[in-house]
Structure formats: C-alpha cells, structure tokens
Design an enzyme around this catalytic site. Sequence first.
Site, mmCIF file in Angstrom:
data_model
loop_
_atom_site.group_PDB
_atom_site.id
_atom_site.type_symbol
_atom_site.label_atom_id
_atom_site.label_comp_id
_atom_site.label_asym_id
_atom_site.label_seq_id
_atom_site.Cartn_x
_atom_site.Cartn_y
_atom_site.Cartn_z
ATOM 1 N N SER A 15 0.852 -1.194 0.000
ATOM 2 C CA SER A 15 0.000 0.000 0.000
ATOM 3 C C SER A 15 0.887 1.243 0.000
ATOM 4 C CB SER A 15 -0.930 -0.029 1.216
ATOM 5 O OG SER A 15 -0.166 -0.076 2.386
ATOM 6 N N CYS A 382 -10.371 26.282 12.739
ATOM 7 C CA CYS A 382 -11.410 25.549 13.448
ATOM 8 C C CYS A 382 -11.110 25.456 14.942
ATOM 9 C CB CYS A 382 -11.657 24.194 12.794
ATOM 10 S SG CYS A 382 -13.346 23.630 13.078
ATOM 11 N N ARG A 463 -18.889 21.204 15.699
ATOM 12 C CA ARG A 463 -20.126 21.202 16.478
ATOM 13 C C ARG A 463 -20.244 22.428 17.370
ATOM 14 N NH1 ARG A 463 -22.023 16.074 15.963
ATOM 15 N NH2 ARG A 463 -20.344 14.546 15.787
ATOM 16 N N HIS A 508 -12.677 25.595 7.361
ATOM 17 C CA HIS A 508 -11.406 25.003 6.934
ATOM 18 C C HIS A 508 -11.036 25.505 5.534
ATOM 19 C CE1 HIS A 508 -11.116 21.760 10.033
ATOM 20 N NE2 HIS A 508 -12.410 22.003 10.120
ATOM 21 N N GLU A 510 -8.350 25.229 4.080
ATOM 22 C CA GLU A 510 -7.400 24.309 3.441
ATOM 23 C C GLU A 510 -8.051 23.359 2.434
ATOM 24 O OE1 GLU A 510 -8.355 24.176 6.601
ATOM 25 O OE2 GLU A 510 -8.369 22.140 7.409
#
Length: 536
Positions: A15, A382, A463, A508, A510
Amino acid sequence: MAETKYIFVTGGVVSSLGKGIISSSIGKLLQARGYNITIQKFDPYINIDPGTLNPYEHGECYVTVDGMETDLDLGHYERFTGIQTTKANSLTTGRIYKAVIDKERRGDYLGKTIQVVPHITDEIKRNVKLLGKKYHYDFVITEIGGTIGDIESAPFMEAIRQLKWELGRDALSVHLTYVPYLKAAGELKTKPTQHSVKELQSVGIQPDVLVLRTEKHLDENIRKKVAAFCNVDFDCVIQSEDLPSIYEVPIGMQAQGLDTAILRKMGITPGETPTLGPWRAFIERRNKATKTVSIGLVGKYDLQDAYKSIRESLSHAGTYNDYKVNINFINSETITEANVAEKLKGQDGIVICPGFGQRGIEGKIVAAHYTRTHDIPTFGICLGMQMMVIEFARNVLGYADANSREMDEKTPHNVIDIMEEQKNISNMGGTMRLGAYECVLRQGSRVFDIYKQEHIQERHRHRYEFNNDYQTEYEKHGMMCVGRNPESDLVEIVEIPGLKWYIGTQYHPEYQSTVLKPHPLFVDFVKTAIENKDKK
Ligand code: GLN
C-alpha cells in the site's frame, strides 16, 4: 463524447504507492485534453465514512462542498484538477452495505435472498455508473482503496470484472505496482509485479495499463519483460519514478504517454498533446524558489497525513510567494508556559491546527498566547480559532476559567458553545455542521482586504461555535468578529487588526486551495510570515 468511459485504478504489492496521485494525474491529463472528468474513491472498510476515524488510521478527513466526510485522496483529486467532488465521489463498503440493507428492509428485493453477488456488486456498479449517467462525464476514474488480494476488496474487484465485461472498450483497468531495488544484488525485481498481476487475473481482471512505482529508472528490457509476463502492451507499461514533488507526476506520466496509451486502448484518437502550460509554470516557479520560510504546525497528531490539506495549502502559498515553506510539526501536548518560547523558536508563522477533544488543547492556548503577545503571524483553523478565542478570554477579558463546552461542560464562561442544532444529537457520524456555507466579510477588515470580496463560501466541520453573547466584549478589547454566516449569524472569522496577522477561521480554508488556485488566506499568511522573517 457519447458514452461515458470508466477507468479503474487498483494497487498491488504494497500500500501507500500513491494510487491517489496516479488517479489525480490521469484525471489532470485527460482534463487537459478537454474531457469532462471526475474521480471517485471506494474505500473497502466498513465505516460509513471516515468522519469518525482517528486521523492516525487513514490521515485527515477531507470535506466536500456538499458536506461529505471523505478520504484524503479526494483532496488530491481537487487540488490536481480544480474540480469539486461530492458525496457521489466517496463510497465505502459500509455505505454500500447500508444502501442494500435499507432496500432489503423496505422490501425492495421482493423476497429474494440478498447476496454479495449480485446485490452488493450491483450496488457498487450502480455507484460507479451514477456519476456517468447523472453528470454526463466523459471519464469516470474510480480508485479502489487497499491492495489486490485484500479480503474486503473482493466485491469491488468482482464489480470491476463485470463492468469490464459489460462495457468492453469503455472500461479500462490501470494497475499500480511496485518494483523494488535489491541493493545487495544490485537488481530491480519485477516478480512482485508479476504476482500482483496474476492475483488480479485470478479474479478475472486483465489490467490494460501497468504503472510501476520505482526508486530507480527501469530500462526498456525490464519494461518489456513486465509487458510479456503480464499480457500488457509495451507502451502501456509506464514507470513512476520518485519525483521531488507529487505535482510533477502528471508531467512524468504525460512524457511517457500514459494518457495516450489509455485513449488508444479505449479506441479514442489522442489528438494533440496538451502543453500543460500553467501547470508547468507552477512547477517551474516552485523549483526556482530556494529561499525558505518556516511555519510551525501546532497540533496533536504527529503524522504527516493528519494535516494533509493544510500542508499542501501552505506549500501552494509558498510557491506563489516564491518561497519554499518548511513545515515543522510542534506537538501541542508538549507545549507549556515554561518552554513555549523555545518550542516556537525559529518559526516565522504558526498555524494552530483543527482537532477534537481535550488532548493537547492547553498547549494550543499557550501557543496562541505567546504568538499574540509576541506578534508572530498566527493562523487558527477551526479548533485553532476556538483556542485563540479562549486564550483571549482568559488573558484579556479576565475570565480565567473560559473554555469551550466541548472541553468543560460546566464552565461559566463558555466563550465557545455548542451550536443550538447540535444539542440533541447523539449519533456521532455525519452529524456535525458540514460542508460549504456562505460567510459575509466585514468591510474594512483584514480578511475583506485579503479575499477582496464580501461574500465567500467555505467548508466546515464542527459542532461548537463562538458564543455571540460575548461579541461586544471581544470587539471592545480588540478581537473582531469579521466574518458571519448571514442566516445563522454564526461567527466564522475573528481577527486582531493591530497585529501582523492574527486570524482564526471557524471553517477550513485548506479544503479549497488548489495548485492553480491557491487560497488567498494561506497566500497572505505565508507572505506575512516571510516579511516577519525578513524583519527579524
Ligand atoms: N472540536 C471542534 C468542534 O467540533 C473543532 C472541530 C475542528 O477543528 N474541525 O467545534
């Protein structure tokens, strides 16, 4: 093109070979030829989505505009092609099974026994074809997570086998393998690739194109040998040597004719080779940049992939400022009042990273305090923004016990509070405030100046929120709430105008920085960090 074509990218041998980068490169090269493309990822794990996964498992969780929490490879797809992905681009075994089980509960199968073949495989096939049918793409590129031979990827392989059989030339298999170099023998070894292809053949899939990852150049003889052993045309055996940057991969693939081989195999006349002008210009500019600027990432996950999109956004921003960005991870769990000066030493700018839960937050608050009081350019994202807000409450507003409800349910000074609509949620998966929301920027603010527009759209995953009860107090003391959601009035951005660069975003940014369209906030942040460095 009349009919959508389907390209499947699988991996073998080991992988982490970079299937996501190869899929993105194929997408990029076909896009450059004027085709309408999309890239999709199937992850064979049982989770419905990676939203509840610890970043140590599969790296960061990437969020699409329509609020799907997805694998980080979708970030590569967007950064390479500039094309936004959606829910339909990210599937897991969990989602496939859930859809089938929901149908079974509704009685849709009319009394039939539900089986992996055909019901699960049909659901996989439906999700592949959905993109072609619904959005009329010329090419749908589907990357399968994991490696051939994994028990859990078997239904996906069966679905590919069937699709290849049904679609003929309109479906194509690209298999990515590894050719190791044995130092002691001084030889490159193709046997693992041969085995991997055999494994693929054993489930009925004949690869059309092989991409061989290698640390050393593979000469013609080696490629001929692979072609002969694996029943693959010689021009369809492509090597992918290690390159200084992932963004050079499309150039390397084009030079070897990966895209023309794909088109030829699918019965399409390739036409003229695109010049990839802007892409090459980006790489040239990147390679020319030799001066460096240091950015410290204050976070708790000591793993490159955990902050993948932030790292890439900083690196895009570096190139557009003609600098190389050195990114240094600083574990927030180890930061204290006593050592913060030492820990942040040498950094020209600091990013306070997103995250969840208690671990490492006090270190983030200490870092935010230090950079604010020493005027070091700071970008809070965030949770990072929330920590900036808490630090300000504790040290400027005088609320020593200020906190986020996430960390301390009983704090009397909950400057970061749970969002109203989150209060009754008990299921953790897919229930945050997710995806793109509009934000209105305050005229005259620093962020307005950076974005050069009033209305922006950015992606979210949280949240908790800034508690509006404290807004007047914050603004009176110099931390300004300069970005708001026009409907919910949620604060999306705070900034301290007097400092060089002290900005926190609840969203975010990014997720939206791409190679050809770097994010303005990152570009400006890195620019300020460079100025800060030069002044030192
Ligand atoms: N834990 C915080 C929240 O849920 C921040 C989330 C994040 O950084 N993505 O609001």
